[in-house]
Design an enzyme around this catalytic site. Structure first.
Site, short mmCIF file in Angstrom:
data_model
loop_
_atom_site.label_atom_id
_atom_site.label_comp_id
_atom_site.label_asym_id
_atom_site.label_seq_id
_atom_site.Cartn_x
_atom_site.Cartn_y
_atom_site.Cartn_z
N SER A 18 0.81 -1.23 0.00
CA SER A 18 0.00 0.00 0.00
C SER A 18 0.85 1.28 0.00
CB SER A 18 -1.05 0.00 1.12
OG SER A 18 -0.48 -0.06 2.39
N ASP A 129 2.05 -10.43 -2.15
CA ASP A 129 2.74 -9.71 -1.07
C ASP A 129 4.24 -9.97 -1.14
OD1 ASP A 129 3.60 -8.56 1.23
OD2 ASP A 129 1.95 -9.34 2.46
P1 4NP Z 1 2.33 -5.53 3.13
O1 4NP Z 1 3.33 -6.73 3.49
O2 4NP Z 1 0.96 -5.96 3.63
O3 4NP Z 1 2.36 -5.46 1.63
O4 4NP Z 1 2.88 -4.31 3.81
C1 4NP Z 1 3.50 -7.23 4.78
C2 4NP Z 1 4.41 -6.64 5.63
C3 4NP Z 1 4.61 -7.16 6.90
C4 4NP Z 1 3.88 -8.27 7.32
C5 4NP Z 1 2.93 -8.83 6.47
C6 4NP Z 1 2.74 -8.31 5.20
N1 4NP Z 1 4.09 -8.82 8.60
O5 4NP Z 1 3.51 -9.87 8.90
O6 4NP Z 1 4.87 -8.25 9.39
#
Ligand code: 4NP
Length: 161
Positions: A18, A129
């Site tokens: 995001s 992701d």
């Molecule tokens: P985002 O990715 O949703 O694209 O910012 C992630 C960043 C960190 C985590 C999960 C998704 N986490 O679990 O820390």
């Protein structure tokens, strides 16, 4: 009629996808001289990274494209965001589920959609992701195409261009 169009990009951590969308979209808006008409922000559904700058992988792709992410820090989506934004744009189905859980029942007027919904025949229905895939370049390709199509749609709907 909406005076200023406000867009909130949402993902899970608010450090990879995001903020990438926020920076890319703001850059497109600025280049089209629409900064006074469209405001952009981003938020996450989780609280692990609150206050942190974008992930190094996101910073690297943005640096390569000369797109600024200055001052951007992660924050969590709140119920108030439902009143403050016209478009709430998620990266995947899990985000949509999370958003529905915190939806403010008094105001359901914001458009809630996934970024890839704006792309005709998208390569992916959800933005992968890169926190887990490690492929920030592929995510960048998808996010920038999604942002381009979203801006096109918003211009058509609200700015008659
Ligand atoms: P985002 O990715 O949703 O694209 O910012 C992630 C960043 C960190 C985590 C999960 C998704 N986490 O679990 O820390």
């Amino acid at each position: 009629m909406i005076q200023v169009i406000r867009i909130l990009f949402v993902c899970l951590g608010n450090i990879c996808r995001s903020p990438m969308a926020e920076a890319i979209f703001r850059d497109m808006v600025r280049k089209e001289n629409l900064s006074g008409k469209i405001e952009v922000d981003s938020g996450g559904l989780g609280d692990w990274h609150i206050g942190n700058p974008p992930h190094r992988g996101t910073r690297e792709v943005l640096n390569r494209q000369n797109i600024s992410y200055e001052g951007m820090v992660a924050r969590k989506v709140t119920e108030k965001d439902w009143n403050d934004f016209d478009y709430i744009i998620a990266m995947d189905d899990q985000n949509i589920e999370g958003l529905k859980r915190i939806r403010n029942q008094s105001n359901n007027e914001a458009v809630i959609a996934k970024l890839m919904d704006y792309v005709e025949d998208p390569k992916e229905d959800e933005v992968p992701d890169p926190y887990f895939t490690g492929n920030f370049d592929y995510t960048y390709q998808l996010v920038s195409e999604g942002c381009f199509q979203l801006l096109k749609q918003i211009k058509k709907e609200h700015l008659h261009s």
